[in-house]
Design a protein around this motif. Sequence first.
Motif, PDB file in Angstrom:
ATOM      1  N   GLU A 218       0.833  -1.206   0.000  1.00  0.00           N
ATOM      2  CA  GLU A 218       0.000   0.000   0.000  1.00  0.00           C
ATOM      3  C   GLU A 218       0.870   1.260   0.000  1.00  0.00           C
ATOM      4  OE1 GLU A 218      -0.609  -2.656   1.782  1.00  0.00           O
ATOM      5  OE2 GLU A 218      -2.775  -3.006   2.036  1.00  0.00           O
TER       6      GLU A 218
ATOM      7  N   GLU B 122      -4.725 -10.765  -2.409  1.00  0.00           N
ATOM      8  CA  GLU B 122      -4.934  -9.462  -1.759  1.00  0.00           C
ATOM      9  C   GLU B 122      -4.063  -8.393  -2.422  1.00  0.00           C
ATOM     10  OE1 GLU B 122      -4.457 -12.364  -0.155  1.00  0.00           O
ATOM     11  OE2 GLU B 122      -6.615 -12.511   0.271  1.00  0.00           O
ATOM     12  N   GLU B 123      -2.812  -8.728  -2.706  1.00  0.00           N
ATOM     13  CA  GLU B 123      -1.923  -7.767  -3.355  1.00  0.00           C
ATOM     14  C   GLU B 123      -2.402  -7.451  -4.777  1.00  0.00           C
ATOM     15  OE1 GLU B 123       2.006  -9.196  -0.778  1.00  0.00           O
ATOM     16  OE2 GLU B 123       1.564 -10.062  -2.747  1.00  0.00           O
TER      17      GLU B 123
ATOM     18  N   HIS C 230      -5.334  -7.455  -5.806  1.00  0.00           N
ATOM     19  CA  HIS C 230      -6.533  -6.614  -5.751  1.00  0.00           C
ATOM     20  C   HIS C 230      -6.213  -5.151  -5.486  1.00  0.00           C
ATOM     21  CE1 HIS C 230      -9.250 -10.342  -4.900  1.00  0.00           C
ATOM     22  NE2 HIS C 230      -8.711 -10.349  -6.093  1.00  0.00           N
ATOM     23  N   LEU C 231      -5.000  -4.866  -5.059  1.00  0.00           N
ATOM     24  CA  LEU C 231      -4.565  -3.471  -4.902  1.00  0.00           C
ATOM     25  C   LEU C 231      -4.146  -2.858  -6.237  1.00  0.00           C
ATOM     26  CD1 LEU C 231      -2.396  -3.778  -1.652  1.00  0.00           C
ATOM     27  CD2 LEU C 231      -4.697  -2.794  -1.848  1.00  0.00           C
ATOM     28  N   CYS C 232      -4.041  -3.690  -7.269  1.00  0.00           N
ATOM     29  CA  CYS C 232      -3.539  -3.212  -8.559  1.00  0.00           C
ATOM     30  C   CYS C 232      -4.678  -2.759  -9.465  1.00  0.00           C
ATOM     31  CB  CYS C 232      -2.756  -4.328  -9.257  1.00  0.00           C
ATOM     32  SG  CYS C 232      -1.310  -4.871  -8.329  1.00  0.00           S
TER      33      CYS C 232
END
Lengths: 261, 261
Positions: A67, A124-125, A127-129
């Motif tokens: 993040e 999860e990572e 989905h941050l993209c």
Amino acid sequence: MLDKIRIVMVNTTHSGNIGAAARAMKNMGLSRLVLVDPIASIDEDAIQRSSRAEDILHNAVIVPTLEEAIADCGLVIGTSARSRHIPWPLMSPRQSAAKAAEMIPAGNEVALVFGRESRGLTNEELHLCTAHVHIPTEENFSSLNVAQAIQVLCYEMRLALVTDDFRAQAEQEDEAGAWGVPWDYPLATQGELDGLFRHMETVLIDIGFLDPDTPKQLMSRMRRLYQRAAPDKTEVNILRGILAAVQRQGADGHKTQGDSE
Amino acid sequence: MLDKIRIVMVNTTHSGNIGAAARAMKNMGLSRLVLVDPIASIDEDAIQRSSRAEDILHNAVIVPTLEEAIADCGLVIGTSARSRHIPWPLMSPRQSAAKAAEMIPAGNEVALVFGRESRGLTNEELHLCTAHVHIPTEENFSSLNVAQAIQVLCYEMRLALVTDDFRAQAEQEDEAGAWGVPWDYPLATQGELDGLFRHMETVLIDIGFLDPDTPKQLMSRMRRLYQRAAPDKTEVNILRGILAAVQRQGADGHKTQGDSE
């Protein structure tokens, strides 16, 4: 424009991969490396594998979370294997570079995010993209080394963003321009080529290779061969020099055989 | 189609680079590795860096000379830094892949040739190549790791030969359209071209055009001229027929001049 792109490596295990990534980045003109909670440190192996890209290693930013690494970015491209549980915008490397080329001039920072050597990025990572990029691979051998993946993505970024590059020039120019350096002599004119072919035809008849009664096919093939090489003036002069040398040899032979001159 | 492409590594110093090259090849679907007079051996480091691409290392062919490595190839692409003494057909990685995509269906074997870690390919080695390819880089940091260069080239080969990436296809069509119709005969192999140039050199010395004490510039120019035309097998046969006819003429002349046979 490349200075708006950061390479983000998450939980990297092998310091050699960090060094190899730095070298690949510097080759392609990128300079900003962000390490998210790295397991490896920037050690001797990293420095050695970086070749002379130590500056990128020294300037690398280390942050605790993904993040934090991407907080100010307008475009975050995560590297991903093909099959995922939920659909997500999936780009080819070339499409991702085109996207970066579109968004950087609009004032956006771009992050390319690369996961662990063992298992890539977590869901999860990913989905941050903003988008995912997949480098085409063999189905049954699809895991690229992380520094190799960085090389491919940086290569595509360079092609898309460094527009005055050699490649861009070479592909813009026509075929004749793509020799890397300017051609050293001017091309032969069509008249000079015609002179060459007439000379060649005479010699080929003299040495008994060309039958004047069925000449067309052979000279047509010779024209096609030489014309597609687009000879320069020096090359035509060399070829005519060779033809003249063959004629002298023939003349010597004939003279000895009792010809009148 | 990728099985028609071999990766040729010349005088490689670090076994890890051979392993990393094997992994990059396997990721992209290539399998044929040729090592020319390698300094490194296929050791533990190579196997570790190959990840699970050991099969490529085990099947690697080791030969003493570059000539041997490329003898049966119709297209030989050498990797090269930008500046050279004489111009030579220089392609971008993408153009080289389009060229391979054009030539493999016509029955040609393709070699991609990579030089030493320290200084790449020599001029002599580059002159054995049909074309040179330059990976775009930063001007002042232009030396890619050899396995990274192999990654980029194999990636472009895969895009051109396996996936239906539309840009690659469009560029491939441009390239293939240059002659309007498919070429009528298969291209000469590198071995056949070598035979032609050796024959040519002999004849040029015989007719007194080439001074064997200063041979290099002339034959290099001849290689460049003919290789950029990419002669097909029929054309090479015609040229060798002409050379043989010149030799017969010379032999006739000498005989009449009183030689012993």
